[in-house]
Design an enzyme around this catalytic site. Sequence first.
Site, PDB file in Angstrom:
ATOM      1  N   TYR A 178      59.504  43.456 -46.237  1.00 44.32           N
ATOM      2  CA  TYR A 178      58.902  42.539 -47.217  1.00 44.32           C
ATOM      3  C   TYR A 178      57.526  42.078 -46.743  1.00 44.32           C
ATOM      4  CZ  TYR A 178      58.268  38.357 -50.108  1.00 44.32           C
ATOM      5  OH  TYR A 178      57.759  37.412 -50.969  1.00 44.32           O
ATOM      6  N   LYS A 182      53.688  42.752 -48.372  1.00 40.82           N
ATOM      7  CA  LYS A 182      52.739  41.722 -48.796  1.00 40.82           C
ATOM      8  C   LYS A 182      51.404  41.855 -48.047  1.00 40.82           C
ATOM      9  CE  LYS A 182      55.344  39.738 -51.890  1.00 40.82           C
ATOM     10  NZ  LYS A 182      55.000  39.765 -53.326  1.00 40.82           N
TER      11      LYS A 182
HETATM   12  P1  NAP Z   1      62.411  35.583 -58.804  1.00 41.69           P
HETATM   13  O1  NAP Z   1      62.684  34.202 -59.254  1.00 41.69           O
HETATM   14  O2  NAP Z   1      63.518  36.396 -58.233  1.00 41.69           O
HETATM   15  O3  NAP Z   1      61.722  36.388 -59.992  1.00 41.69           O
HETATM   16  C1  NAP Z   1      61.383  37.719 -59.807  1.00 41.69           C
HETATM   17  C2  NAP Z   1      60.782  38.252 -61.082  1.00 41.69           C
HETATM   18  O4  NAP Z   1      60.353  39.600 -60.832  1.00 41.69           O
HETATM   19  C3  NAP Z   1      61.788  38.304 -62.212  1.00 41.69           C
HETATM   20  O5  NAP Z   1      61.118  38.025 -63.422  1.00 41.69           O
HETATM   21  C4  NAP Z   1      62.242  39.765 -62.194  1.00 41.69           C
HETATM   22  O6  NAP Z   1      62.636  40.259 -63.460  1.00 41.69           O
HETATM   23  C5  NAP Z   1      60.946  40.455 -61.797  1.00 41.69           C
HETATM   24  N1  NAP Z   1      61.178  41.793 -61.254  1.00 41.69           N
HETATM   25  C6  NAP Z   1      61.865  42.157 -60.144  1.00 41.69           C
HETATM   26  N2  NAP Z   1      61.842  43.495 -60.007  1.00 41.69           N
HETATM   27  C7  NAP Z   1      61.120  43.970 -61.048  1.00 41.69           C
HETATM   28  C8  NAP Z   1      60.725  45.262 -61.469  1.00 41.69           C
HETATM   29  N3  NAP Z   1      61.083  46.382 -60.799  1.00 41.69           N
HETATM   30  N4  NAP Z   1      59.978  45.381 -62.591  1.00 41.69           N
HETATM   31  C9  NAP Z   1      59.615  44.289 -63.297  1.00 41.69           C
HETATM   32  N5  NAP Z   1      59.953  43.041 -62.952  1.00 41.69           N
HETATM   33  C10 NAP Z   1      60.698  42.897 -61.844  1.00 41.69           C
HETATM   34  O7  NAP Z   1      61.262  35.610 -57.683  1.00 41.69           O
HETATM   35  P2  NAP Z   1      60.070  34.593 -57.345  1.00 41.69           P
HETATM   36  O8  NAP Z   1      60.477  33.786 -56.179  1.00 41.69           O
HETATM   37  O9  NAP Z   1      59.572  33.931 -58.580  1.00 41.69           O
HETATM   38  O10 NAP Z   1      58.985  35.661 -56.807  1.00 41.69           O
HETATM   39  C11 NAP Z   1      57.875  36.069 -57.576  1.00 41.69           C
HETATM   40  C12 NAP Z   1      56.861  36.652 -56.626  1.00 41.69           C
HETATM   41  O11 NAP Z   1      56.476  35.665 -55.665  1.00 41.69           O
HETATM   42  C13 NAP Z   1      57.352  37.846 -55.821  1.00 41.69           C
HETATM   43  O12 NAP Z   1      56.319  38.791 -55.674  1.00 41.69           O
HETATM   44  C14 NAP Z   1      57.697  37.232 -54.478  1.00 41.69           C
HETATM   45  O13 NAP Z   1      57.638  38.171 -53.428  1.00 41.69           O
HETATM   46  C15 NAP Z   1      56.597  36.198 -54.368  1.00 41.69           C
HETATM   47  N6  NAP Z   1      56.857  35.104 -53.430  1.00 41.69           N
HETATM   48  C16 NAP Z   1      57.934  34.281 -53.567  1.00 41.69           C
HETATM   49  C17 NAP Z   1      58.132  33.229 -52.672  1.00 41.69           C
HETATM   50  C18 NAP Z   1      59.277  32.261 -52.777  1.00 41.69           C
HETATM   51  O14 NAP Z   1      59.495  31.494 -51.838  1.00 41.69           O
HETATM   52  N7  NAP Z   1      60.002  32.223 -53.867  1.00 41.69           N
HETATM   53  C19 NAP Z   1      57.224  33.052 -51.617  1.00 41.69           C
HETATM   54  C20 NAP Z   1      56.144  33.917 -51.495  1.00 41.69           C
HETATM   55  C21 NAP Z   1      55.962  34.937 -52.417  1.00 41.69           C
HETATM   56  P3  NAP Z   1      64.210  40.490 -63.752  1.00 41.69           P
HETATM   57  O15 NAP Z   1      64.796  39.134 -63.808  1.00 41.69           O
HETATM   58  O16 NAP Z   1      64.224  41.183 -65.041  1.00 41.69           O
HETATM   59  O17 NAP Z   1      64.737  41.314 -62.589  1.00 41.69           O
END
Ligand code: NAP
Length: 282
Positions: A178, A182
């Site tokens: 992961y 990034k």
């Molecule tokens: P989340 O709540 O799990 O949401 C993930 C989203 O990505 C969902 O809408 C999901 O759609 C979509 N997705 C996953 N695989 C996909 C694919 N193959 N094609 C299209 N859509 C896809 O995650 P989040 O925490 O909001 O994360 C969003 C971004 O922020 C990610 O890039 C993550 O790495 C980054 N991030 C998160 C955090 C954190 O602490 N949460 C910190 C740093 C960075 P479905 O529901 O349809 O699967």
Amino acid sequence: MDIKLKEGRVGTDITGPVTERFDLRGRVAMVTGGSRGIGRAMARGLAEAGADVVILSRSTKDEGEAVAEELRALGATGSFAMLADVTKRADLDTAVNETVSRLGKLDIMVANAGIGIDVNAEDMSEDQWDRLMDVNLKGVFFAAQAAAKHMIPRKTGNIVVTSSLSAFVANGNPQACYNTSKAGVNMLVRCLAYEWARHNIRVNAIAPGFIMTDILGPFLKEFPDEAYSYMIRPAAMNRIGTPDELAGAAVFLASDASSYMTGQCIVVDGGYSLTPLENRLT
Ligand code: NAP
């Protein structure tokens, strides 16, 4: 100052009060992974600033539809939802074409979709590695590329990518893949920004720290002590963030307020990356 340059130029045509430069009225945006979590909050921020927003998600159309409905109720009346898997280039091309046919153009692409897989490096399978890289790195490239194919002939566009604090620090999780994805995203942002600046397309990233979404929820519930020791205690602000705390950075990067900025990554992490290393080790 009226200085005649031999080559190049100074400034842009963008003028007016700074608050107007954050205004996204009349712009069309797309957010991958917009159905939940960070993508949903960024989509809401863009809509609150005036943009119509196309919500893309992979699995269930209902969640995306619910977000689009929420945005239409805010006044972003052209907003709609589509299914698109970011690992499939054709899905993204279809989404961009559908957006252009319904809303006339695409100004802003937010390549946000991402997944996490926690597994010790020595145990990670090839399939797990490929699955994560496909979504987090190739998926960002496909989203940016699909948008740029439309933006380049128009000579304007703006791409915002969700990176992570974990692009910079080994965050205490078994997340080599992961974190590497990034770090790759950050370099991709720099390369695309460099290549596409001549087409008047800006590309920037946001690196969130730990944010309360579905990615974190199950871990926080199952391992509250561990969660405190490596997600909360090391952050100078001593807390986890919420998705809506990223909306301001998304609007800034997507708008003319950041007109002289490209290829950069804004870290929004509650001060996690300021903390001495020993605070991150348990
Ligand atoms: P989340 O709540 O799990 O949401 C993930 C989203 O990505 C969902 O809408 C999901 O759609 C979509 N997705 C996953 N695989 C996909 C694919 N193959 N094609 C299209 N859509 C896809 O995650 P989040 O925490 O909001 O994360 C969003 C971004 O922020 C990610 O890039 C993550 O790495 C980054 N991030 C998160 C955090 C954190 O602490 N949460 C910190 C740093 C960075 P479905 O529901 O349809 O699967």
